[in-house]
Write a protein that holds these residues in place. Structure first.
Motif, PDB file in Angstrom:
ATOM      1  N   ASN A  82     -24.074 -15.781  -4.495  1.00 43.83           N
ATOM      2  CA  ASN A  82     -23.242 -14.721  -3.689  1.00 43.83           C
ATOM      3  C   ASN A  82     -24.066 -13.791  -2.973  1.00 43.83           C
ATOM      4  O   ASN A  82     -24.606 -13.099  -3.329  1.00 43.83           O
ATOM      5  CB  ASN A  82     -22.391 -13.900  -4.789  1.00 43.83           C
ATOM      6  N   ASP A  83     -24.055 -14.152  -1.499  1.00 36.28           N
ATOM      7  CA  ASP A  83     -24.741 -13.238  -0.462  1.00 36.28           C
ATOM      8  C   ASP A  83     -23.782 -12.667   0.312  1.00 36.28           C
ATOM      9  O   ASP A  83     -24.048 -12.450   1.498  1.00 36.28           O
ATOM     10  CB  ASP A  83     -25.809 -14.023   0.275  1.00 36.28           C
ATOM     11  N   THR A  84     -22.528 -12.038  -0.047  1.00 33.77           N
ATOM     12  CA  THR A  84     -21.772 -11.398   0.489  1.00 33.77           C
ATOM     13  C   THR A  84     -22.101 -10.069   0.662  1.00 33.77           C
ATOM     14  O   THR A  84     -22.787  -9.459  -0.034  1.00 33.77           O
ATOM     15  CB  THR A  84     -20.271 -11.380   0.029  1.00 33.77           C
ATOM     16  N   ASN A  85     -22.039  -9.447   2.032  1.00 36.18           N
ATOM     17  CA  ASN A  85     -22.262  -8.184   2.500  1.00 36.18           C
ATOM     18  C   ASN A  85     -21.022  -7.376   2.554  1.00 36.18           C
ATOM     19  O   ASN A  85     -19.751  -8.077   2.535  1.00 36.18           O
ATOM     20  CB  ASN A  85     -23.243  -8.181   3.666  1.00 36.18           C
ATOM     21  N   CYS A  86     -21.081  -6.119   2.762  1.00 36.53           N
ATOM     22  CA  CYS A  86     -19.864  -5.482   3.109  1.00 36.53           C
ATOM     23  C   CYS A  86     -20.061  -4.263   4.198  1.00 36.53           C
ATOM     24  O   CYS A  86     -21.087  -3.323   4.189  1.00 36.53           O
ATOM     25  CB  CYS A  86     -19.567  -4.573   1.648  1.00 36.53           C
ATOM     26  N   ILE A  87     -19.049  -4.040   4.902  1.00 33.77           N
ATOM     27  CA  ILE A  87     -19.041  -2.851   5.954  1.00 33.77           C
ATOM     28  C   ILE A  87     -17.509  -1.926   5.416  1.00 33.77           C
ATOM     29  O   ILE A  87     -16.510  -2.797   5.305  1.00 33.77           O
ATOM     30  CB  ILE A  87     -18.474  -3.221   7.246  1.00 33.77           C
ATOM     31  N   LEU A  88     -17.775  -0.786   4.981  1.00 34.15           N
ATOM     32  CA  LEU A  88     -16.834  -0.079   4.537  1.00 34.15           C
ATOM     33  C   LEU A  88     -16.510   1.227   5.359  1.00 34.15           C
ATOM     34  O   LEU A  88     -17.516   1.866   5.814  1.00 34.15           O
ATOM     35  CB  LEU A  88     -17.357   0.725   3.177  1.00 34.15           C
ATOM     36  N   ILE A  89     -15.337   1.187   6.116  1.00 36.50           N
ATOM     37  CA  ILE A  89     -14.792   2.409   6.971  1.00 36.50           C
ATOM     38  C   ILE A  89     -14.355   3.454   6.077  1.00 36.50           C
ATOM     39  O   ILE A  89     -13.075   3.182   5.400  1.00 36.50           O
ATOM     40  CB  ILE A  89     -14.093   1.790   8.153  1.00 36.50           C
ATOM     41  N   TRP A  90     -14.815   4.680   6.275  1.00 38.96           N
ATOM     42  CA  TRP A  90     -14.350   5.532   5.276  1.00 38.96           C
ATOM     43  C   TRP A  90     -13.770   6.972   6.491  1.00 38.96           C
ATOM     44  O   TRP A  90     -14.512   7.481   7.055  1.00 38.96           O
ATOM     45  CB  TRP A  90     -15.354   6.238   4.308  1.00 38.96           C
ATOM     46  N   THR A  91     -12.411   7.054   6.289  1.00 40.78           N
ATOM     47  CA  THR A  91     -11.901   8.164   6.980  1.00 40.78           C
ATOM     48  C   THR A  91     -11.880   9.416   6.418  1.00 40.78           C
ATOM     49  O   THR A  91     -10.794   9.387   5.679  1.00 40.78           O
ATOM     50  CB  THR A  91     -10.498   7.646   7.859  1.00 40.78           C
ATOM     51  N   ARG A  92     -12.645  10.101   6.606  1.00 41.86           N
ATOM     52  CA  ARG A  92     -12.916  11.589   5.474  1.00 41.86           C
ATOM     53  C   ARG A  92     -11.686  12.495   5.830  1.00 41.86           C
ATOM     54  O   ARG A  92     -11.441  12.910   7.103  1.00 41.86           O
ATOM     55  CB  ARG A  92     -14.063  12.022   5.579  1.00 41.86           C
ATOM     56  N   GLY A  93     -10.743  12.801   4.933  1.00 42.08           N
ATOM     57  CA  GLY A  93      -9.870  13.838   4.884  1.00 42.08           C
ATOM     58  C   GLY A  93      -8.536  13.648   4.629  1.00 42.08           C
ATOM     59  O   GLY A  93      -7.727  14.421   4.114  1.00 42.08           O
ATOM     60  N   GLY A  94      -8.313  12.151   4.366  1.00 46.28           N
ATOM     61  CA  GLY A  94      -6.900  11.717   4.136  1.00 46.28           C
ATOM     62  C   GLY A  94      -6.040  11.125   5.453  1.00 46.28           C
ATOM     63  O   GLY A  94      -5.278  12.056   5.768  1.00 46.28           O
ATOM     64  N   THR A  95      -6.242   9.992   5.625  1.00 43.23           N
ATOM     65  CA  THR A  95      -5.434   9.534   6.827  1.00 43.23           C
ATOM     66  C   THR A  95      -4.185   9.343   6.419  1.00 43.23           C
ATOM     67  O   THR A  95      -3.891   8.703   5.411  1.00 43.23           O
ATOM     68  CB  THR A  95      -6.122   8.258   7.418  1.00 43.23           C
ATOM     69  N   SER A  96      -2.978   9.657   7.218  1.00 42.64           N
ATOM     70  CA  SER A  96      -1.643   9.654   6.704  1.00 42.64           C
ATOM     71  C   SER A  96      -1.128   8.157   6.833  1.00 42.64           C
ATOM     72  O   SER A  96      -1.125   7.426   7.693  1.00 42.64           O
ATOM     73  CB  SER A  96      -0.690  10.294   7.742  1.00 42.64           C
ATOM     74  N   HIS A  97      -0.590   7.773   5.652  1.00 51.87           N
ATOM     75  CA  HIS A  97       0.011   6.606   5.620  1.00 51.87           C
ATOM     76  C   HIS A  97       1.047   6.189   6.319  1.00 51.87           C
ATOM     77  O   HIS A  97       1.387   5.401   7.051  1.00 51.87           O
ATOM     78  CB  HIS A  97       0.389   6.151   4.034  1.00 51.87           C
ATOM     79  N   HIS A  98       1.959   7.413   6.415  1.00 55.12           N
ATOM     80  CA  HIS A  98       3.346   7.359   7.111  1.00 55.12           C
ATOM     81  C   HIS A  98       3.007   7.183   8.660  1.00 55.12           C
ATOM     82  O   HIS A  98       3.752   6.370   9.381  1.00 55.12           O
ATOM     83  CB  HIS A  98       3.956   8.893   6.945  1.00 55.12           C
ATOM     84  N   ASP A  99       1.887   7.784   8.924  1.00 49.25           N
ATOM     85  CA  ASP A  99       1.829   7.627  10.624  1.00 49.25           C
ATOM     86  C   ASP A  99       0.720   6.370  10.992  1.00 49.25           C
ATOM     87  O   ASP A  99       0.303   6.413  12.254  1.00 49.25           O
ATOM     88  CB  ASP A  99       1.253   8.824  11.026  1.00 49.25           C
ATOM     89  N   THR A 100       0.515   5.488  10.135  1.00 51.55           N
ATOM     90  CA  THR A 100      -0.441   4.246  10.304  1.00 51.55           C
ATOM     91  C   THR A 100       0.328   2.941  10.005  1.00 51.55           C
ATOM     92  O   THR A 100       0.992   2.438  10.855  1.00 51.55           O
ATOM     93  CB  THR A 100      -1.668   4.282   9.694  1.00 51.55           C
ATOM     94  N   PHE A 101       0.011   2.597   8.696  1.00 55.26           N
ATOM     95  CA  PHE A 101       0.618   1.235   8.531  1.00 55.26           C
ATOM     96  C   PHE A 101       1.900   1.367   7.516  1.00 55.26           C
ATOM     97  O   PHE A 101       2.352   0.297   7.149  1.00 55.26           O
ATOM     98  CB  PHE A 101      -0.438   0.708   7.563  1.00 55.26           C
ATOM     99  N   ASP A 102       2.454   2.538   7.100  1.00 55.12           N
ATOM    100  CA  ASP A 102       3.647   2.422   6.187  1.00 55.12           C
ATOM    101  C   ASP A 102       4.916   3.590   6.763  1.00 55.12           C
ATOM    102  O   ASP A 102       5.019   4.381   6.168  1.00 55.12           O
ATOM    103  CB  ASP A 102       3.115   2.944   5.007  1.00 55.12           C
ATOM    104  N   PRO A 103       5.149   3.344   8.203  1.00 52.81           N
ATOM    105  CA  PRO A 103       5.960   4.124   8.589  1.00 52.81           C
ATOM    106  C   PRO A 103       7.395   3.978   8.233  1.00 52.81           C
ATOM    107  O   PRO A 103       7.824   3.028   7.510  1.00 52.81           O
ATOM    108  CB  PRO A 103       6.364   3.725  10.288  1.00 52.81           C
ATOM    109  N   LYS A 104       8.076   5.377   8.196  1.00 55.39           N
ATOM    110  CA  LYS A 104       9.492   5.217   7.681  1.00 55.39           C
ATOM    111  C   LYS A 104      10.703   5.617   8.745  1.00 55.39           C
ATOM    112  O   LYS A 104      11.188   6.557   8.873  1.00 55.39           O
ATOM    113  CB  LYS A 104       9.715   6.298   6.758  1.00 55.39           C
ATOM    114  N   PRO A 105      10.759   4.569   9.817  1.00 53.42           N
ATOM    115  CA  PRO A 105      11.521   4.962  10.878  1.00 53.42           C
ATOM    116  C   PRO A 105      13.208   5.306  10.470  1.00 53.42           C
ATOM    117  O   PRO A 105      13.818   5.810  11.375  1.00 53.42           O
ATOM    118  CB  PRO A 105      11.424   3.491  11.672  1.00 53.42           C
ATOM    119  N   ASN A 106      13.614   4.860   8.997  1.00 55.72           N
ATOM    120  CA  ASN A 106      14.994   5.112   8.883  1.00 55.72           C
ATOM    121  C   ASN A 106      15.166   6.256   8.305  1.00 55.72           C
ATOM    122  O   ASN A 106      16.439   6.748   7.836  1.00 55.72           O
ATOM    123  CB  ASN A 106      15.443   3.974   8.308  1.00 55.72           C
TER     124      ASN A 106
END
Length: 448
Positions: free
Chosen positions: A57-81
């Motif tokens: 296994n020669d798999t590598n990794c790129i990890l993107i860390w957004t420090r502070g706590g990115t809002s789930h509501h305002d990105t990938f889990d909106p609640k339009p209703n």
């Protein structure tokens, strides 16, 4: 800063050799020098490494860390209703996956949603800065008596160097170190990341400890190395422990090789990329950091963390995110599409993580506060099934509905894809007790 042969050299005694003749600048604020990093990482035993990793296994990794706590509501889990005090200022838009929506601040993610796996049922089990960086970047809950190593440190320990490029690199300094998050922990300082401060998008961007000092050419450095070798010859005649000295020399040579290598210089040089590629990633910190991460993986690094700050939106959440989400949208989608086009996704895992979620109800300062029971993450590459949304939260985004996963499970998924044995125990250098690599379980939906 790298300093070779300062102007004043008072003597050639053994104790001052490093200080006066080959001083490689400290990496970040933790006092680890480049030759120390090389020396320390070479001390991992062959038997331990073999027990930890899958050699195929020669798999590598790129990890993107957004420090502070990115809002789930305002990105990938909106609640339009939901009500306006939960829904917020952003609209929800359709994605390439029928029936799923993201916010209108992520049009590229929405367009290319079939390239990603997005998890909505992550329970971060924490709501505090510093402990979040320690927990989310290692998969182990914060423990004041032991500092657990981050993912990159474990990978560096188990797999070591592949080329002159350090195996564990962090771009930016947006990781909270108050509880030693993102570091080598009990594995030792030598497994801390090779940290690259500054803005890769800046015209004067240079990499400390890699670029020679101003006015010092590579040829001049090589002449100084030859002088060092001549002094060493004389010094050895008066020394009793020559074997130790020669072993130390190997690591100085490795450090010098890294600094003077044309491949190393090229890896960090973003001017090697076309204007179109740089524009595609975005001419901003996050875009050029993701592009640099891709170049470093191509050049032989094994684990690169791209750190981004400014995501702690207690006030003016929506105004702040209008500035930070478009670069995030462009940089990450461009990274994944670029890796795919280059045929690198098969052996490059891309992960996006953040501290925790944010409160469902918007506060009186138009912000969202810390939220410890619901968050989101992204993973793609290295066999991760693409085009799926995993899990869901309730109608206000307060907590997952049904099955939920935890940071330890994210860690187990990352390590499994990188070929690290979850059941292996490291031995604590302080008291000799066994410390397991990971106590989570791989997330089935991410495994394929």
């Amino acid at each position: 800063m790298l300093k070779l042969f300062p102007q004043k050299v008072s003597n050639c005694e053994t104790g001052s050799r490093r200080q006066f003749l080959l001083e490689v600048g400290a990496l970040s604020a933790f006092g680890i020098t480049l030759d120390s990093l090389l020396r320390g990482q070479a001390h991992a035993s062959e038997s331990e490494s073999a027990a930890l990793k899958d050699p195929s296994n020669d798999t590598n990794c790129i990890l993107i860390w957004t420090r502070g706590g990115t809002s789930h509501h305002d990105t990938f889990d909106p609640k339009p209703n939901a009500s306006a005090d939960v829904r917020g200022d952003f609209s929800a838009i359709s994605t390439a996956l029928p029936g799923y929506q993201f916010t209108d601040q992520l049009p590229l993610f929405a367009k290319h949603a079939n390239e990603f796996s997005i998890m909505r049922n992550l329970n971060p089990q924490n709501g505090s800065h510093s402990t979040a960086d320690a927990f989310m970047l290692s998969g182990h809950k914060f423990n004041p008596s032991v500092t657990y190593p981050c993912y990159g440190a474990v990978v560096a320990k188990t797999k070591g160097f592949k080329t002159n490029i350090p195996p564990h690199i962090q771009i930016g300094n947006h990781v909270d170190r108050r509880f030693n998050g993102g570091l080598g922990g009990y594995l030792g300082l030598q497994y801390n990341p090779f940290e690259i401060p500054g803005d890769p998008n800046a015209k004067n961007f240079t990499v400390r400890d890699i670029s020679p000092p101003s006015g010092i050419t590579i040829d001049r450095m090589k002449r100084r190395q030859q002088a060092l070798q001549a002094i060493d010859t004389l010094q050895r005649q008066a020394e009793h422990n020559q074997n130790s000295f020669e072993a130390s020399d190997a690591h100085y040579k490795n450090a010098f090789s890294m600094i003077t290598s044309a491949d190393t210089q090229k890896a960090f040089d973003l001017s090697q990329e076309s204007d179109k590629t740089r524009d595609d990633y975005g001419r901003h910190y996050l875009g050029q950091s993701c592009l640099l991460a891709r170049r470093l993986i191509e050049s032989g690094s094994r684990f690169v963390t791209v750190s981004s700050g400014g995501w702690d939106t207690h006030t003016n959440n929506f105004k702040s995110l209008r500035g930070s989400l478009p670069p995030f949208d462009r940089a990450l989608t461009s990274l994944v599409l670029d890796l795919k086009q280059r045929g690198m996704l098969n052996n490059t895992l891309v992960v996006w993580l953040t501290d925790f979620g944010r409160t469902p109800v918007i506060n009186s300062a138009a912000g969202r506060d810390h939220w410890s029971t619901a968050s989101t993450m992204m993973m793609i590459g290295a066999g991760t099934p693409a085009g799926q949304i995993i899990g869901a939260t309730d109608e206000t985004g307060s907590r997952p509905v049904g099955k939920e996963y935890y940071p330890a499970d994210v860690a187990a998924s990352i390590y499994t894809k990188l070929g690290v044995n979850l059941d292996h125990y490291f031995v604590s250098p302080e008291d000799g007790r066994p410390l397991i690599v990971c106590d989570g379980q791989p997330i089935p939906e991410l495994m394929g």
